[in-house]
Enzyme design. Structure first.
Site, PDB file in Angstrom:
ATOM      1  N   ASN A 203       0.839  -1.202   0.000  1.00 58.74           N
ATOM      2  CA  ASN A 203       0.000   0.000   0.000  1.00 58.74           C
ATOM      3  C   ASN A 203       0.876   1.254   0.000  1.00 58.74           C
ATOM      4  O   ASN A 203       0.401   2.340   0.312  1.00 58.74           O
ATOM      5  CB  ASN A 203      -0.897   0.006   1.231  1.00 58.74           C
ATOM      6  CG  ASN A 203      -1.766  -1.232   1.298  1.00 58.74           C
ATOM      7  OD1 ASN A 203      -2.403  -1.588   0.313  1.00 58.74           O
ATOM      8  ND2 ASN A 203      -1.783  -1.900   2.436  1.00 58.74           N
TER       9      ASN A 203
ATOM     10  N   HIS B 169     -13.624  -1.594   6.792  1.00 57.38           N
ATOM     11  CA  HIS B 169     -12.465  -2.334   7.295  1.00 57.38           C
ATOM     12  C   HIS B 169     -12.704  -2.979   8.663  1.00 57.38           C
ATOM     13  O   HIS B 169     -13.455  -2.464   9.485  1.00 57.38           O
ATOM     14  CB  HIS B 169     -11.295  -1.349   7.402  1.00 57.38           C
ATOM     15  CG  HIS B 169      -9.962  -1.993   7.594  1.00 57.38           C
ATOM     16  ND1 HIS B 169      -9.400  -2.146   8.837  1.00 57.38           N
ATOM     17  CD2 HIS B 169      -9.078  -2.509   6.707  1.00 57.38           C
ATOM     18  CE1 HIS B 169      -8.215  -2.727   8.695  1.00 57.38           C
ATOM     19  NE2 HIS B 169      -7.990  -2.951   7.426  1.00 57.38           N
TER      20      HIS B 169
ATOM     21  N   GLU C 181     -15.536   3.846   4.209  1.00 56.46           N
ATOM     22  CA  GLU C 181     -14.187   4.129   3.719  1.00 56.46           C
ATOM     23  C   GLU C 181     -14.323   5.093   2.544  1.00 56.46           C
ATOM     24  O   GLU C 181     -15.360   5.096   1.878  1.00 56.46           O
ATOM     25  CB  GLU C 181     -13.502   2.835   3.241  1.00 56.46           C
ATOM     26  CG  GLU C 181     -13.235   1.871   4.373  1.00 56.46           C
ATOM     27  CD  GLU C 181     -12.538   0.587   3.931  1.00 56.46           C
ATOM     28  OE1 GLU C 181     -11.835   0.586   2.908  1.00 56.46           O
ATOM     29  OE2 GLU C 181     -12.695  -0.415   4.634  1.00 56.46           O
TER      30      GLU C 181
ATOM     31  N   SER D   9     -10.609  -0.782   0.527  1.00 59.12           N
ATOM     32  CA  SER D   9      -9.276  -1.387   0.532  1.00 59.12           C
ATOM     33  C   SER D   9      -9.166  -2.604  -0.371  1.00 59.12           C
ATOM     34  O   SER D   9      -8.102  -2.858  -0.919  1.00 59.12           O
ATOM     35  CB  SER D   9      -8.870  -1.753   1.957  1.00 59.12           C
ATOM     36  OG  SER D   9      -9.784  -2.670   2.513  1.00 59.12           O
TER      37      SER D   9
ATOM     38  N   ASP E 149     -13.013   6.688   6.613  1.00 56.52           N
ATOM     39  CA  ASP E 149     -11.689   6.076   6.759  1.00 56.52           C
ATOM     40  C   ASP E 149     -10.966   6.276   5.432  1.00 56.52           C
ATOM     41  O   ASP E 149     -11.315   5.667   4.423  1.00 56.52           O
ATOM     42  CB  ASP E 149     -11.865   4.590   7.092  1.00 56.52           C
ATOM     43  CG  ASP E 149     -10.538   3.853   7.254  1.00 56.52           C
ATOM     44  OD1 ASP E 149      -9.548   4.278   6.623  1.00 56.52           O
ATOM     45  OD2 ASP E 149     -10.514   2.852   7.990  1.00 56.52           O
TER      46      ASP E 149
ATOM     47  N   HIS F 115      -6.867   4.539   2.204  1.00 63.15           N
ATOM     48  CA  HIS F 115      -6.365   4.327   0.834  1.00 63.15           C
ATOM     49  C   HIS F 115      -6.563   5.544  -0.063  1.00 63.15           C
ATOM     50  O   HIS F 115      -6.249   5.491  -1.249  1.00 63.15           O
ATOM     51  CB  HIS F 115      -7.037   3.101   0.220  1.00 63.15           C
ATOM     52  CG  HIS F 115      -6.701   1.850   0.958  1.00 63.15           C
ATOM     53  ND1 HIS F 115      -5.579   1.109   0.694  1.00 63.15           N
ATOM     54  CD2 HIS F 115      -7.316   1.248   2.004  1.00 63.15           C
ATOM     55  CE1 HIS F 115      -5.534   0.084   1.526  1.00 63.15           C
ATOM     56  NE2 HIS F 115      -6.573   0.142   2.340  1.00 63.15           N
TER      57      HIS F 115
ATOM     58  N   LYS G 228       0.299   3.859   4.745  1.00 60.65           N
ATOM     59  CA  LYS G 228       0.087   3.508   3.337  1.00 60.65           C
ATOM     60  C   LYS G 228       0.801   4.535   2.443  1.00 60.65           C
ATOM     61  O   LYS G 228       2.004   4.486   2.351  1.00 60.65           O
ATOM     62  CB  LYS G 228      -1.406   3.335   3.097  1.00 60.65           C
ATOM     63  CG  LYS G 228      -1.819   2.020   3.782  1.00 60.65           C
ATOM     64  CD  LYS G 228      -3.249   1.725   3.911  1.00 60.65           C
ATOM     65  CE  LYS G 228      -3.361   0.375   4.622  1.00 60.65           C
ATOM     66  NZ  LYS G 228      -4.615   0.161   5.317  1.00 60.65           N
TER      67      LYS G 228
HETATM   68  C1  PLP Z   1      -4.940  -0.525   6.529  1.00 63.25           C
HETATM   69  C2  PLP Z   1      -6.239   0.017   6.938  1.00 63.25           C
HETATM   70  C3  PLP Z   1      -6.431   0.484   8.231  1.00 63.25           C
HETATM   71  C4  PLP Z   1      -5.411   0.291   9.309  1.00 63.25           C
HETATM   72  O1  PLP Z   1      -4.336   1.142   9.168  1.00 63.25           O
HETATM   73  P1  PLP Z   1      -2.941   0.717   9.826  1.00 63.25           P
HETATM   74  O2  PLP Z   1      -2.219   1.990   9.964  1.00 63.25           O
HETATM   75  O3  PLP Z   1      -2.322  -0.249   8.893  1.00 63.25           O
HETATM   76  O4  PLP Z   1      -3.275   0.091  11.148  1.00 63.25           O
HETATM   77  C5  PLP Z   1      -7.620   1.082   8.528  1.00 63.25           C
HETATM   78  N1  PLP Z   1      -8.597   1.188   7.614  1.00 63.25           N
HETATM   79  C6  PLP Z   1      -8.455   0.736   6.373  1.00 63.25           C
HETATM   80  C7  PLP Z   1      -9.557   0.901   5.402  1.00 63.25           C
HETATM   81  C8  PLP Z   1      -7.277   0.122   5.990  1.00 63.25           C
HETATM   82  O5  PLP Z   1      -7.138  -0.377   4.765  1.00 63.25           O
END
Ligand code: PLP
Length: 379
Positions: free
Chosen positions: A52, A138, A181, A185, A210, A213, A233
């Protein structure tokens, strides 16, 4: 140590593993060295489409230097919780910077994106309240929602009308949180932020997005008053953040348990994030490059035009998805098979993610290898 307890735990875990393995759902950890999009695994050099690290910033010289210098100047550990040991001044700098970039009033940094959701959602909603979330949100949003004790309802993926139905008819004194989101993801598709924003306004719910991405890659107008994301990411390092109204951000320092009861991020991690944000500001075209690779690949593979650097190649069966991943690996290409429960039953897939650090020839090689696998599998 009790020998019989060791034996019974061993037997318990073995039975669980056998069950997973029988359904092609066991996961394994594989030692892999990364260098840009190159990965070295078991002595083999591969091109990775797993990360990512969309902008390639985890390997950027200026980001590495900033982390190394911070380690030399400040050490490698924070020593304790931000609240007990006192926080490194870089925290304030980073939080101000994040809030500015997101055009939000304030920001709070967490140990990871997972911890940000886990800690923040229970501060916003509790027993008696309602959380309405996209069914594909997520795992850490689900974890935060369950931890909150609120009633949790899921709406059909990206269906604002279904979300409206789930929100309607609640008692006026019930707080409601609407979760999604920005960029999904595992599918790479985009949430209908404008519709969800309007719905939140009409129904008196609080929209929280969220942006794990999206940040640095797919940046759109976002009406949500609560926006979380990750530094793990596109930012290339580690950590998470939540942006929102200043008083809420203040409240998180008292009430978010995943911030209060955990050790602060190491100074090199904070310095790396700041250096990465500098690169994001000075080289804004990196995100476009990752998306252009995704589009080129999707076009050759006959897939729908992607909206982000994430391209799902839906296979269906978990075992078949593993076989596809192995076939690509035999061609020197590392592409993860994603299986339930990460994705819905029957929608196992290759999740291909592109980075600004890929070259066009890497993308073409992948498209050709996938086409060969499809021919050989007879589809
Ligand atoms: C990866 C991810 C997270 C978690 O983030 P980290 O910093 O890796 O703990 C949260 N939400 C989504 C949608 C993700 O893809």
């Amino acid at each position: 140590m009790s020998q019989s307890a060791l034996t019974s735990i061993e037997a318990f875990a073995r039975a669980k593993l056998a069950e997973l393995s029988a359904h092609s759902l066991q996961r394994t950890l594989v030692a892999t060295r990364r260098s840009g999009v190159r990965a070295e695994r078991a002595g083999r050099n591969l091109i990775s489409f797993c990360d990512n690290d969309y902008l390639g910033l985890s390997q950027h010289p200026a980001v590495r230097r900033a982390a190394a210098q911070a380690a030399l100047n400040h050490g490698v550990g924070a020593g304790g919780s931000r609240l007990v040991a006192g926080e490194h001044p870089l925290y304030r700098v980073l939080e101000t910077r994040l809030a500015g970039r997101k055009r939000m009033p304030a920001a709070r940094v967490f140990g990871s994106g997972y911890l940000a959701n886990l800690g923040t959602i229970p501060v916003l909603a509790g027993s008696g309240d309602l959380i309405v979330m996209d069914e594909r949100a997520h795992a850490c949003m689900h974890a935060g929602a369950r931890l909150s004790g609120a009633e949790v309802r899921r709406f059909r993926h990206n269906d604002a009308r279904d979300a409206a139905r789930q929100l309607s008819g609640r008692a006026a004194d019930r707080r409601a949180l609407l979760l999604t989101e920005t960029v999904f993801s595992m599918d790479g598709d985009l949430a209908p932020l404008r519709e969800l924003g309007e719905l939140a306004d009409e129904s008196g719910a609080w929209l929280m997005t969220d942006d794990a991405h999206g940040f640095g890659v797919v940046e759109r107008d976002n009406p949500a008053p609560l926006q979380m994301g990750t530094l793990s990411k596109a930012v290339g390092g580690y950590g998470g953040y939540v942006c929102g109204p200043a008083a809420l951000i203040e409240l998180l320092a008292s009430r978010a348990r995943s911030l209060v009861y955990t050790t602060a991020l190491p100074p090199p991690v904070l310095a790396a994030a700041l250096a990465a944000l500098d690169v994001m500001d000075t080289e804004p075209s990196r995100g476009q490059r990752a998306i252009a690779h995704a589009r080129r690949f999707a076009m050759s593979a006959g897939l729908m035009e992607p909206q982000s650097p994430i391209v799902p190649v839906i296979i269906g069966d978990a075992e078949r998805a593993l076989r596809a991943s192995e076939a690509l690996r035999a061609h020197g290409l590392l592409v993860p098979a994603i299986r339930p429960p990460t994705v819905a039953e029957g929608s196992a897939r290759l999740r291909v993610s592109f980075s600004a650090a890929h070259r066009t020839v890497d993308v073409e090689r992948l498209a050709q290898a996938l086409a060969r696998w499809r021919r050989e599998e007879g589809r």
